[in-house]
Design a protein around this motif. Sequence first.
Motif, PDB file in Angstrom:
ATOM      1  N   THR B   6       2.743  -3.205  14.859  1.00 51.23           N
ATOM      2  CA  THR B   6       1.844  -3.291  13.570  1.00 51.23           C
ATOM      3  C   THR B   6       1.920  -1.896  12.947  1.00 51.23           C
ATOM      4  O   THR B   6       1.853  -0.680  13.843  1.00 51.23           O
ATOM      5  CB  THR B   6       0.386  -3.467  13.757  1.00 51.23           C
ATOM      6  OG1 THR B   6       0.456  -4.276  14.832  1.00 51.23           O
ATOM      7  CG2 THR B   6       0.107  -4.246  12.539  1.00 51.23           C
ATOM      8  N   ARG B  10       0.251  -0.674   5.854  1.00 47.43           N
ATOM      9  CA  ARG B  10       0.956  -1.559   5.245  1.00 47.43           C
ATOM     10  C   ARG B  10       0.965  -1.905   3.888  1.00 47.43           C
ATOM     11  O   ARG B  10      -0.332  -2.276   3.644  1.00 47.43           O
ATOM     12  CB  ARG B  10       1.034  -2.960   6.013  1.00 47.43           C
ATOM     13  CG  ARG B  10       2.184  -3.635   5.745  1.00 47.43           C
ATOM     14  CD  ARG B  10       2.488  -4.590   7.283  1.00 47.43           C
ATOM     15  NE  ARG B  10       1.789  -5.701   7.062  1.00 47.43           N
ATOM     16  CZ  ARG B  10       2.260  -6.724   6.610  1.00 47.43           C
ATOM     17  NH1 ARG B  10       3.594  -7.315   6.460  1.00 47.43           N
ATOM     18  NH2 ARG B  10       1.346  -8.056   6.479  1.00 47.43           N
ATOM     19  N   ASP B  30       5.590   0.335   4.654  1.00 50.98           N
ATOM     20  CA  ASP B  30       5.296   0.550   6.049  1.00 50.98           C
ATOM     21  C   ASP B  30       5.186   1.982   6.400  1.00 50.98           C
ATOM     22  O   ASP B  30       6.093   2.520   6.427  1.00 50.98           O
ATOM     23  CB  ASP B  30       6.150  -0.393   6.870  1.00 50.98           C
ATOM     24  CG  ASP B  30       5.974  -1.846   6.769  1.00 50.98           C
ATOM     25  OD1 ASP B  30       4.975  -2.162   5.918  1.00 50.98           O
ATOM     26  OD2 ASP B  30       6.850  -2.543   7.293  1.00 50.98           O
ATOM     27  N   LEU B  64      -1.395  -6.396  -1.351  1.00 49.36           N
ATOM     28  CA  LEU B  64      -2.228  -6.083   0.086  1.00 49.36           C
ATOM     29  C   LEU B  64      -2.133  -4.798   0.355  1.00 49.36           C
ATOM     30  O   LEU B  64      -1.130  -4.171   0.353  1.00 49.36           O
ATOM     31  CB  LEU B  64      -1.652  -7.115   0.808  1.00 49.36           C
ATOM     32  CG  LEU B  64      -1.987  -7.248   2.503  1.00 49.36           C
ATOM     33  CD1 LEU B  64      -3.289  -7.875   2.646  1.00 49.36           C
ATOM     34  CD2 LEU B  64      -0.830  -7.797   3.216  1.00 49.36           C
ATOM     35  N   GLU B  66      -3.109  -3.056   4.124  1.00 49.35           N
ATOM     36  CA  GLU B  66      -3.601  -3.101   5.638  1.00 49.35           C
ATOM     37  C   GLU B  66      -3.721  -1.797   6.314  1.00 49.35           C
ATOM     38  O   GLU B  66      -2.630  -0.940   6.344  1.00 49.35           O
ATOM     39  CB  GLU B  66      -2.800  -4.084   6.266  1.00 49.35           C
ATOM     40  CG  GLU B  66      -3.032  -5.473   6.171  1.00 49.35           C
ATOM     41  CD  GLU B  66      -2.115  -6.547   6.940  1.00 49.35           C
ATOM     42  OE1 GLU B  66      -1.972  -7.630   6.526  1.00 49.35           O
ATOM     43  OE2 GLU B  66      -1.443  -6.026   7.721  1.00 49.35           O
ATOM     44  N   ASP B  68      -3.988  -0.614  10.284  1.00 52.45           N
ATOM     45  CA  ASP B  68      -4.359  -1.266  11.662  1.00 52.45           C
ATOM     46  C   ASP B  68      -4.338  -2.883  11.468  1.00 52.45           C
ATOM     47  O   ASP B  68      -5.022  -3.417  12.361  1.00 52.45           O
ATOM     48  CB  ASP B  68      -5.466  -0.768  12.255  1.00 52.45           C
ATOM     49  CG  ASP B  68      -5.195   0.615  12.762  1.00 52.45           C
ATOM     50  OD1 ASP B  68      -4.157   1.206  13.112  1.00 52.45           O
ATOM     51  OD2 ASP B  68      -6.508   1.432  12.886  1.00 52.45           O
ATOM     52  N   GLY B  69      -3.434  -3.285  10.423  1.00 58.48           N
ATOM     53  CA  GLY B  69      -3.481  -4.846  10.591  1.00 58.48           C
ATOM     54  C   GLY B  69      -4.619  -5.537   9.739  1.00 58.48           C
ATOM     55  O   GLY B  69      -4.661  -6.688   9.796  1.00 58.48           O
ATOM     56  N   GLN B  70      -5.429  -4.567   9.262  1.00 62.46           N
ATOM     57  CA  GLN B  70      -6.619  -5.236   8.850  1.00 62.46           C
ATOM     58  C   GLN B  70      -6.740  -5.014   7.244  1.00 62.46           C
ATOM     59  O   GLN B  70      -6.426  -3.895   6.667  1.00 62.46           O
ATOM     60  CB  GLN B  70      -8.145  -4.469   9.168  1.00 62.46           C
ATOM     61  CG  GLN B  70      -9.035  -5.502   8.950  1.00 62.46           C
ATOM     62  CD  GLN B  70     -10.432  -4.477   9.811  1.00 62.46           C
ATOM     63  OE1 GLN B  70     -10.405  -3.441   9.931  1.00 62.46           O
ATOM     64  NE2 GLN B  70     -11.452  -5.422   9.973  1.00 62.46           N
ATOM     65  N   ASP B  71      -6.785  -6.175   6.429  1.00 64.55           N
ATOM     66  CA  ASP B  71      -6.921  -6.347   5.076  1.00 64.55           C
ATOM     67  C   ASP B  71      -7.895  -5.481   4.489  1.00 64.55           C
ATOM     68  O   ASP B  71      -9.133  -5.952   4.653  1.00 64.55           O
ATOM     69  CB  ASP B  71      -6.770  -7.685   4.523  1.00 64.55           C
ATOM     70  CG  ASP B  71      -6.733  -7.887   3.032  1.00 64.55           C
ATOM     71  OD1 ASP B  71      -6.634  -6.915   2.442  1.00 64.55           O
ATOM     72  OD2 ASP B  71      -6.413  -9.062   2.474  1.00 64.55           O
ATOM     73  N   LEU B  72      -7.616  -4.542   3.634  1.00 58.64           N
ATOM     74  CA  LEU B  72      -8.744  -3.553   3.392  1.00 58.64           C
ATOM     75  C   LEU B  72      -9.598  -4.230   2.120  1.00 58.64           C
ATOM     76  O   LEU B  72     -10.791  -3.907   1.945  1.00 58.64           O
ATOM     77  CB  LEU B  72      -8.234  -2.337   2.470  1.00 58.64           C
ATOM     78  CG  LEU B  72      -7.514  -1.340   3.522  1.00 58.64           C
ATOM     79  CD1 LEU B  72      -7.665   0.164   2.858  1.00 58.64           C
ATOM     80  CD2 LEU B  72      -8.399  -1.327   4.788  1.00 58.64           C
ATOM     81  N   LYS B  74     -10.902  -7.030   2.265  1.00 59.69           N
ATOM     82  CA  LYS B  74     -11.927  -8.039   3.143  1.00 59.69           C
ATOM     83  C   LYS B  74     -12.910  -7.126   3.932  1.00 59.69           C
ATOM     84  O   LYS B  74     -13.903  -7.772   4.424  1.00 59.69           O
ATOM     85  CB  LYS B  74     -11.188  -8.809   4.003  1.00 59.69           C
ATOM     86  CG  LYS B  74     -10.279  -9.719   3.491  1.00 59.69           C
ATOM     87  CD  LYS B  74     -10.018 -11.028   4.169  1.00 59.69           C
ATOM     88  CE  LYS B  74      -9.204 -12.277   3.410  1.00 59.69           C
ATOM     89  NZ  LYS B  74      -7.840 -11.802   3.481  1.00 59.69           N
TER      90      LYS B  74
END
Lengths: 261, 259
Positions: B6, B10, B30, B64, B66, B68-72, B74
């Motif tokens: 990851t 991103r 990325d 989108l 992200e 660390d793979g987390q959608d900001l 959200k």
Amino acid sequence: MDRALDLTAGLGRAAILVLRGAGAVALFAAEALLHLLRPPFYGRLFLRAFVEIAWFSLPVVALTAVFTGMVLALQSYTGFARFNAEGAVANVVVLSITRELGPVLAGLMVAGRIGAAFAAEIGTMRVTDQIDALTTLSTNPMKYLVAPRLLAGTLALPLLVVVADILGVMGGWLIGTQQLGFASGAYLKATFDFLETWDVVSGLIKAAVFGFIVTLMGCWCGYNSGGGAQGVGRATTAAVVSSSILILASDYVLTAMMFSR
Amino acid sequence: MSGGTTPKIRLRGLAKAFGPKVVLDGVDLDIRAGHSMVILGGSGSGKSVTLKCILGLIQPDAGLIEVDGQDLSKLTRREREALNDRIGMLFQNGALFDSLPVWENVCFKLLAQRRITRRAARDKAAEVLAQVGLAASVGDLSPAELSGGMQKRVGLARAIAAEPDIIFFDEPTTGLDPIMGAVIDGLIVDCVKRLGATAVSITHDMASARRIGDDAAMIHKGKIVWTGAAATLGATGNALVDQFAKGEREGPIQMELRR
Ligand SMILES: Nc1ncnc2c1ncn2[C@@H]1O[C@H](COP(=O)(O)OP(=O)(O)O)[C@@H](O)[C@H]1O
Ligand SMILES: [Mg+2]
């Protein structure tokens, strides 16, 4: 016919803009007030703002109050002499100062000093990215910049108005005794005999509202300042103009609420 | 690019317009964890806006982001703040607080997070200032008393003081003389290496880009038009990048001198 439509459409647009602006300011104020309830609290910043408002506005407010008291005494004396009511000078001075002129003039003076200073300071921080920097430095800018200033303004202005009340009455007393031939004791007795607590307290409540308005508009205009030196200049002007108008308008509303019997 | 793992950051389809003016028009990028990415692009091409979107300072219109793979988009407000606690940012113009002395600027984040007392902050500031080559006595000055190069260093010190694991540098060397620029680049490389952080730097300066970056990306007309190794800059085979790297007037990038 078309003209009339244009006019109403224009008025409607203006009304919508004003309402939208008022809504945005109200949300801004509500957010800042909520920040006063949740830690961290910035006591140091509150104190700095309080000193800037209360202490450094003292000379202007004091001078304004003294001269206003003097003018009031002169004006009411010469005016009231027409129906042989010169004796009411002391009452007129103290009632006008405590209920009305103390808070309004102090509010307008502070609008010029503090509203402008806050708008310029916060506006400069906006256009130089300092407000964004706060966010990246684990600090909420509303809590850090706006909340302490609002609290300081709301508490400092009543204090200034207490001073203005005292000095305004002194100005009237000075003219009354030195120029209009009142005996000092009699003038003071007349001043306090008819004065009610509510006269003073209502003025202090007004002062708190005006202090809130001035700091709110200063912070709001600065916070939403446009780009560059020009943007900050516009924000400063807007802060002074809008807070002055809001002071006078809310003064009417408050007076109507407080004294409509 | 990073083959399977990851990416730290991103971006997909990131879009932002100010009124009719489209600034970002679908940015895909990325950024590898623990690496240093440089973003190149002309003035006004949206480089700063991209960083501000990642920091949550500007709300993108679409796309989108992200970390660390987390959608900001959200994140709750608290999670967003917790993320910003881990990001350091050097602003393009420094954005130092001119109402505070340098030492308080440097330790601002540590003080805000209550990781340090005011008493300890002066010593800590001296320590961080030393890392960027400034004397402890600078701590007592006001930012307005500093030269441009010193302001950049203080901004750098402020960005790294809380030991972030992501650092953004927005034009760290613009407006400095070449030697000071090289010095700042060196400091950035050292700091990033010491912290083991992921770094994103914006620059116009090719020498600087090669010194700071592992990877590089070029933004043009609201999109990422090229990504590759920073070492290859100048000979990438991409006409846009090569023109930008060599600073040639003729090429696929036409400056809009008139509007
Ligand atoms: N808050 C804003 N409001 C309106 N326009 C903005 C704002 N921020 C940036 N812009 C515009 O977006 C474009 C890109 O800006 P920026 O990202 O700062 O460029 P750069 O690539 O030089 O860093 C510029 O044309 C700028 O005028
Ligand atoms: Mg920029």
